[in-house]
Design an enzyme around this catalytic site. Sequence first.
Site: not given
Ligand code: PMP
Length: 395
Positions: A183, A211, A242
Amino acid sequence: MSIHDLDFITQRLNELKEQGVYRKLAVLEGPSGARSVINGKEVINLSSNNYLGLANHPRLKKAAMEALEKWGVGAGAVRTIIGNMSIHEELEAKLAEFKHVEAVLVFQSGFTANAGVIPAVVDKGDIIISDELNHASIIDGCRLSRADVVRYKHSDMEDLERVINEVKDNYNTKLIITDGVFSMDGDVAKLPEIVDLAEKYGCLTYVDDAHASGVLGKSGRGSADHFGLHGRVDIQIGTLSKAIGVVGGYVAGRKNLIEWLNHRGRPFLFSTAAPPSVAAACLEAINILSESTELTDRLWENARYLKKGLKDLGFNTGNSETPITPVIAGDDKLAIELSKKLFEEGVFAQSIVFPTVPRGGARVRTIVTAAHTKADLDETIRAFEKVGKELKLIK
Ligand code: PMP
């Protein structure tokens, strides 16, 4: 002075202020879109995860409103008591078909999916082999399991093989975990090599496609689809928060895994089911993606355009291969200043500093979406050029 004044918390907050990392939340007034009103000013929004512009899509809103009328606002219970509505199961069946897997289980978020799935799969006597840049929710999921954890250098396949060899005879289940798309840098995990190594050494593979969901692969089917690895990645995590535009997470894999999580995935067991309107909106998003590749095509076209524009100006955009493009400033203060000045020029792009990224790697992270127009992107590039020159990041 009383303990109830929480002075120790005030002291910790003061420490954050001294370190220059105390922050106020930016406020969005209105929907998340290509242009949004942020802190009272209309700007080009380059920091959302709303990759496909679905967060405010008329079809999703209609589906949510209809579900609201039909089902009410809440599920009323956890899924395992009596919160399991047919709309939840419909969404899971649709996701399983979309992902070409046997079954899917939906969680309340991507974070809770990782926090629930990892401890349900591995335990004492098992080992997790984790990329050093994996997301915080994976790290927490690993901590919640009682398995040992060993990290390998980011996307370094030699180091991964070295680590596997070091641990391989000492544990029962060996689970390799990686983000599908990282990310902070926007680089893609070397999934084909990871899967080859896993098969060679008898490890399971777990990819968190937060992502990559709605971004990589045909119509956003994820990184396994992108690399043609159907059936070879044991556990796939996706998010509905997302690119899918709503909120939620899911795990995709074999039927027995999903049945097990139905009994042992703690957030699934102990936290109330997603509202039915949320499930309905997610279902409509997957319908849209199943119908055509139009949105993902536009996302990638925009991503290539902005990335090329920033690179041509001479910015350091790291190893990005996806719609996440970091503009690396190096110094924390410089990255914060870059973000501030961009805002003055009408572009919101959040700065990201230590400890979220390593020292010397402070950046402004841009995330382009399918909803941005060419005019938005040209304006963005102009703003970066002006501010980049002022701050001597480019010539
Ligand atoms: N895994 C990764 C790699 C992420 O980037 C994120 C979000 N920042 C999440 C999980 C969490 O997802 P959510 O926003 O649906 O809780």
